[in-house]
Design an enzyme around this catalytic site. Structure first.
Site, short mmCIF file in Angstrom:
data_model
loop_
_atom_site.label_atom_id
_atom_site.label_comp_id
_atom_site.label_asym_id
_atom_site.label_seq_id
_atom_site.Cartn_x
_atom_site.Cartn_y
_atom_site.Cartn_z
N CYS A 67 0.83 -1.22 0.00
CA CYS A 67 0.00 0.00 0.00
C CYS A 67 0.86 1.26 0.00
O CYS A 67 0.52 2.26 -0.64
CB CYS A 67 -0.92 0.01 1.22
SG CYS A 67 -2.06 -1.37 1.30
N ARG A 150 -8.01 -4.40 -2.94
CA ARG A 150 -7.55 -3.25 -3.71
C ARG A 150 -8.56 -2.95 -4.82
O ARG A 150 -8.41 -3.41 -5.94
CB ARG A 150 -6.15 -3.53 -4.26
CG ARG A 150 -5.13 -3.81 -3.20
CD ARG A 150 -3.73 -4.03 -3.78
NE ARG A 150 -2.88 -4.63 -2.77
CZ ARG A 150 -2.32 -3.98 -1.76
NH1 ARG A 150 -2.50 -2.68 -1.65
NH2 ARG A 150 -1.57 -4.62 -0.88
#
Length: 237
Positions: A67, A150
């Site tokens: 991330c 995601r």
């Protein structure tokens, strides 16, 4: 009476379970509306982004390496997205305090490839109650009950969902592809055309195929396009 109460409880429990199922909006749907706290202050969507394209993306959690690379990459491209009349909004189910600490750490300590001292200049939604994540189907129970996958939603200026991309927890996104898709959709909207596989800005586009025999005949002799056949023609824009 007891049987009636028991049946009513079972119905209520079933309804609760159904309500908890992640309802995922589809391409062409109006985007769910929401209000949320972010690292840039409270936002109201879509009202605060009227007239703009928006890329709403979720990440599994703060202080995670994949991330971090995604946020740094998005941040370095943020001005380029803005030039395309597009804003970025990040999201995870972490608290606003966690978000703030994480983005400060990214700027102060993290260097990746040629990126360092990167400021995260787009808002990051604190979604600890999972309200926004559930509206967009970002929680996939078989993967994790506490982390958003995601997800990427590209939403147009009319707040219509135009594209949806989902990635697993383990693999980072390709931000160049997300920008390429945004430009492709804007090109299609503006010029009423389609874009071929692997299309990049500046390359030929596809002219919509004719829908009558007469138009098909005209197409094969049309000078303004490169007609491979009656149904397959390209042109420069």
């Amino acid at each position: 009476m007891a049987d009636h109460d028991s049946l009513l409880k079972e119905i209520c429990d079933l309804k609760k379970k159904l309500d908890e199922i992640n309802a995922m909006p589809l391409i062409g749907d109006k985007s769910p509306e929401f209000e949320a706290e972010t690292t840039m202050g409270p936002i109201k969507f879509p009202q605060h982004f009227s007239g703009k394209w928006v890329i709403l993306f979720s990440h599994p959690g703060d202080f995670t390496p994949v991330c971090t690379t995604e946020f740094m990459t998005f941040a370095t491209m943020h001005k380029d997205f803005q030039k395309l009349n597009c804003e970025l909004i990040g999201l995870s189910i972490d608290s606003n305090f966690s978000h703030i600490a994480w983005v400060r750490t990214i700027e102060e300590k993290i260097k990746y490839k040629d990126m360092e001292k990167v400021q995260i200049t787009f808002p990051v939604i604190a979604d600890s109650d999972m309200n926004v994540a559930k509206k967009f189907g970002m929680l996939h129970q078989s993967t994790s009950k506490t982390q958003t996958v995601r997800a990427v939603f590209i939403i147009d200026p009319q707040a219509i969902i135009r594209a949806i991309i989902y990635y697993p927890l383990s693999n980072g996104r390709n931000m160049d592809e997300i920008m390429r898709l945004l430009v492709a959709m804007q090109t299609s909207d503006k010029n009423k055309v389609a874009t071929p596989a692997n299309w990049k800005p500046g390359e030929d586009v596809i002219v919509p195929p004719p829908n009558t025999v007469e138009m098909a005949e005209v197409r094969t002799h049309q000078k303004s396009v490169d007609a491979k056949d009656w149904f397959f023609a390209t042109k420069k824009i």
